[in-house]
Design a protein around this motif. Structure first.
Motif, PDB file in Angstrom:
ATOM      1  N   VAL A 274       0.834  -1.202   0.000  1.00 49.72           N
ATOM      2  CA  VAL A 274       0.000   0.000   0.000  1.00 49.72           C
ATOM      3  C   VAL A 274       0.873   1.258   0.000  1.00 49.72           C
ATOM      4  N   GLY A 275       0.494   2.216  -0.819  1.00 51.98           N
ATOM      5  CA  GLY A 275       1.228   3.474  -0.899  1.00 51.98           C
ATOM      6  C   GLY A 275       0.323   4.585  -1.399  1.00 51.98           C
ATOM      7  N   VAL A 276       0.930   5.741  -1.637  1.00 58.21           N
ATOM      8  CA  VAL A 276       0.182   6.903  -2.131  1.00 58.21           C
ATOM      9  C   VAL A 276       0.941   7.457  -3.326  1.00 58.21           C
ATOM     10  N   PHE A 277       0.316   7.427  -4.481  1.00 53.75           N
ATOM     11  CA  PHE A 277       1.005   7.843  -5.693  1.00 53.75           C
ATOM     12  C   PHE A 277      -0.021   8.164  -6.772  1.00 53.75           C
ATOM     13  N   LYS A 281      -4.484   6.543  -2.953  1.00 55.00           N
ATOM     14  CA  LYS A 281      -3.931   5.508  -2.084  1.00 55.00           C
ATOM     15  C   LYS A 281      -4.356   4.170  -2.664  1.00 55.00           C
ATOM     16  N   GLN A 286       6.817  -0.995  -5.238  1.00 56.07           N
ATOM     17  CA  GLN A 286       7.703   0.031  -4.685  1.00 56.07           C
ATOM     18  C   GLN A 286       8.720  -0.626  -3.760  1.00 56.07           C
ATOM     19  N   ASP A 287       9.768   0.163  -3.409  1.00 54.68           N
ATOM     20  CA  ASP A 287      10.760  -0.396  -2.492  1.00 54.68           C
ATOM     21  C   ASP A 287      10.425   0.018  -1.048  1.00 54.68           C
ATOM     22  N   TYR A 289      11.528   2.199   0.824  1.00 60.92           N
ATOM     23  CA  TYR A 289      11.504   3.641   1.092  1.00 60.92           C
ATOM     24  C   TYR A 289      10.405   4.361   0.299  1.00 60.92           C
ATOM     25  N   GLY A 290       9.545   3.582  -0.373  1.00 64.58           N
ATOM     26  CA  GLY A 290       8.448   4.212  -1.106  1.00 64.58           C
ATOM     27  C   GLY A 290       8.854   4.751  -2.460  1.00 64.58           C
ATOM     28  N   GLN A 291      10.019   4.336  -2.965  1.00 65.01           N
ATOM     29  CA  GLN A 291      10.373   4.706  -4.340  1.00 65.01           C
ATOM     30  C   GLN A 291       9.617   3.753  -5.263  1.00 65.01           C
ATOM     31  N   ILE A 292       8.943   4.328  -6.263  1.00 65.53           N
ATOM     32  CA  ILE A 292       8.141   3.511  -7.169  1.00 65.53           C
ATOM     33  C   ILE A 292       9.078   2.662  -8.042  1.00 65.53           C
TER      34      ILE A 292
ATOM     35  N   SER B  53      11.346   8.954  -6.798  1.00 66.30           N
ATOM     36  CA  SER B  53      11.411   8.386  -8.152  1.00 66.30           C
ATOM     37  C   SER B  53      10.527   9.131  -9.146  1.00 66.30           C
ATOM     38  N   ASN B 101       4.446   9.564  -0.347  1.00 62.27           N
ATOM     39  CA  ASN B 101       4.726   8.122  -0.299  1.00 62.27           C
ATOM     40  C   ASN B 101       5.956   7.739   0.534  1.00 62.27           C
ATOM     41  N   THR B 105       5.263   5.074   3.523  1.00 57.29           N
ATOM     42  CA  THR B 105       5.869   3.742   3.585  1.00 57.29           C
ATOM     43  C   THR B 105       6.828   3.631   4.776  1.00 57.29           C
TER      44      THR B 105
END
Lengths: 394, 261
Positions: A274-277, A281, A286-287, A289-292, B53, B101, B105
């Protein structure tokens, strides 16, 4: 449920600059969706321009060959412009016109949504600009020319992974720069509220037609509905009218690329968190750290690291199932349907065909499966030939 | 917050110069070295961008910086460690500029606890509008990290409610579009600030496109501060590890122009 939410998913995670624009869009949509003139005009376009209702075709050869469930194909590939994308686009471009917008912009992956948007803009006399990842402009060169032919300007996007995700980024950046006269025609059930709701409402006609056509032909509901899922617009369109019919299995087929255990896939439900992008939501690849994550699929239309928020919720509550399908399986299904039924499916839709080939034999002969054939495969022929080692260029 | 925060003190004496740099560009050591240099040259507040990113609110200059930082291995944890070290050298207010994000996360509680432990004073989240701030607001206030709100030229009737709950300072987005150098700032910042003034005395700083001394002078006349990002990031892109001197010269020139007010 809170406005704009599907369970915990959805929301409006966008820059302040766009907030009034999305709120105006919501107000306009709430007004026009019940406005007789708008609904009549849209119904006319869907019938006389897009060619709806699309056929529900009984795939007799496939049924006999797989030896299980009776297989029906919902032929969205027969719509004008060759996919389900036109359903949403006619609705949104008409809405944009009613709102006094003179220009539409859109992202596209495989080019199907871009072509549909360029088509509707040509028809309704709006300026049109399409953002497409540079890698996709090469994978789908024919669609680029098609959009230009329809009068649109196509911008190849060179940032990031140069695919659908980056095309969405660039279209958002463009919208922030020019809002007053411009509507962003989002192509899937994603992005900030109200887009996931609006796009679903314009696509739910798929499930409404399936229900009506199947009941009039067989007198009953299907046992399973299969559709491919990237952002998830043809899938939610195919599921929506059956969500309350608990006996109907709803199955979304995600792109697993080289496999869910490899680095190269786009299977958001299988591998995401789960993330926000992109304004919402939901689940994303993603990794920590929340990098897509850079994702991959042979199908440019499913090559996206997220999934629409309504799907995220259907997954969490267990109402829909999501299964991964690899490139190899999708290509085999592409070839199978071409040979067995004489129908060349889009490589996106081939993901749903591939799962049907596994599932149908496990079902009884008195059960019914409907597969949404979201688009036609002409655009993919050269790429599949190359996948099979034939040096064929468009 | 009852105690006057470090951020509001930075706006108290003079027109504030808010300087941005992308954390970890070209590497974390360079960021660590630049922060005290920037403060020394006249930056009153420093924003550290957590590289992302897919920075949808950024123009090409900061997008490229984010890519460089991520390729060099920058992570949120490495930036927290850097902030802890730099806090021994400077008391300049430090903010994180990050998309939601990376906070989400990391876990909002854990993120803001680390902010408070390492010495981060505030946070700016460009993809989190007023309606969604409950995502992090309670964690921010629990750990004493101020949540900076943005207003834009399109905000109109939204300005009042945003301003009424603002903390630290209000980030006034100068014009439509993404971050990046603009040759002139055209929009009507004055009327945006007047609307803010009607509801709060939280200071207003103007950003997006501010890149030349004449901008600093012109905007300093109407706002409480200016925010400069892409112009600094561009200097770092051109000078890499040798950025201290050119960045410091640039900040001094902007500072001098701002102080004409």
């Amino acid at each position: 449920m809170k406005k704009g939410r599907f369970g915990r998913y959805g929301g409006q995670y966008i820059p302040e600059t766009l907030m009034n624009a999305v709120q105006e869009l919501e107000t306009a949509y709430e007004y026009y969706k019940n406005n007789d003139e708008f609904t009549t005009e849209l119904a006319d376009l869907l019938k006389n321009y897009a060619g709806r209702p699309s056929l529900l075709y009984y795939a007799d050869h496939m049924t006999r060959d797989l030896g299980g469930a009776r297989v029906y194909l919902k032929r969205e590939d027969l719509n004008h412009t060759g996919s389900h994308k036109i359903n949403n686009v006619l609705g949104q471009v008409l809405l944009a016109k009613k709102m006094g917008k003179t220009r539409v912009i859109a992202e596209t992956g495989a080019g199907q949504h871009g072509v549909a948007t360029a088509t509707a803009a040509a028809l309704m006399g709006l300026e049109c600009e399409i953002f497409m990842g540079k890698e996709d402009t090469e994978r789908q060169a024919l669609n680029v020319y098609r959009m230009e032919l329809l009068g649109a300007r196509v911008h190849p996007v060179t940032s990031g992974t140069m695919t659908l995700k980056d095309a969405v980024n660039e279209t958002m950046r463009e919208w922030v720069s020019r809002i007053d006269d411009t509507h962003y025609v989002l192509g899937s059930v994603m992005g900030p509220h109200p887009f996931p709701m609006i796009v679903r409402d314009f696509q739910k006609i798929i499930s409404q037609e399936i229900k009506q056509q199947l009941i009039s032909e067989t007198g009953r509901l299907p046992d399973a509905i299969l559709a491919c899922v990237g952002g998830g617009s043809n899938a939610i369109g195919s599921f929506f009218d059956f969500i309350d019919d608990k006996s109907v299995r709803l199955i979304g087929c995600e792109a697993a690329g080289h496999g869910v255990d490899t680095e190269k896939n786009a299977a958001t439900i299988a591998n995401g968190s789960v993330g926000v992008f992109h304004g919402m939501k939901s689940y994303f690849c993603q990794d920590e750290y929340g990098q897509i994550a850079p994702v991959y699929s042979i199908s440019a239309g499913l090559d996206y690291p997220g999934i629409g928020p309504e799907h995220a919720n259907l997954h969490d509550v267990g109402r829909a199932e999501y299964v991964p399908i690899t490139d190899d399986e999708a290509v085999a299904a592409f070839e199978y349907l071409s040979r067995v039924e004489g129908i060349i499916p889009a490589i996106e839709s081939s993901h749903a065909i591939a799962y049907a080939m596994k599932l149908a034999p496990q079902m009884n002969q008195d059960q019914i499966m409907v597969i949404t054939l979201s688009g036609r495969g002409d655009k993919d022929v050269a790429a599949i030939a190359r996948y099979r080692g034939r040096k064929l260029y468009e | 917050m009852n105690k006057k925060s470090r951020i509001s003190e930075a706006f108290a004496g003079r027109k504030a110069f808010v300087a941005f740099l992308t954390g970890g560009d070209p590497d974390v050591e360079t960021t660590e070295k630049l922060i005290p240099v920037m403060a020394e040259a006249g930056a009153d507040v420093i924003e550290i961008g957590i590289p992302f990113s897919d920075p949808v609110a950024e123009g090409p200059v900061i997008q490229a910086a984010d890519e460089r930082a991520l390729s060099a291995g920058c992570t949120t944890d490495k930036l927290f460690d850097m902030v802890a070290r730099v806090r021994d050298k400077t008391s300049v207010p430090l903010l994180f500029m990050t998309y939601l994000n990376p906070i989400f996360t990391y876990g909002a509680e854990r993120f803001f606890q680390r902010c408070s432990e390492t010495g981060i004073d505030g946070v700016i989240v460009p993809d989190m509008p007023f309606e969604e701030k409950s995502e992090i607001a309670s964690s921010c206030s629990k750990f004493g990290v101020e949540l900076v709100s943005l207003i834009a030229p399109t905000s109109r009737d939204r300005i009042r409610k945003i301003a009424a709950e603002a903390e630290g300072f209000i980030y006034c987005v100068s014009s439509l579009g993404v971050t990046g150098v603009r040759s002139e700032i055209k929009s009507d910042v004055t009327s945006m600030i007047e609307q803010v003034r009607a509801v709060t005395d939280v200071p207003c700083a103007v950003g997006f496109g501010v890149s030349r001394p004449e901008h600093a002078e012109q905007l300093g006349a109407v706002a409480d501060g200016v925010i400069v990002g892409s112009a600094i990031v561009k200097i770092i892109a051109e000078n890499g590890h040798e950025s201290a001197l050119p960045v410091s010269d640039f900040i001094r020139s902007m500072r001098a122009a701002l102080d004409k007010n």
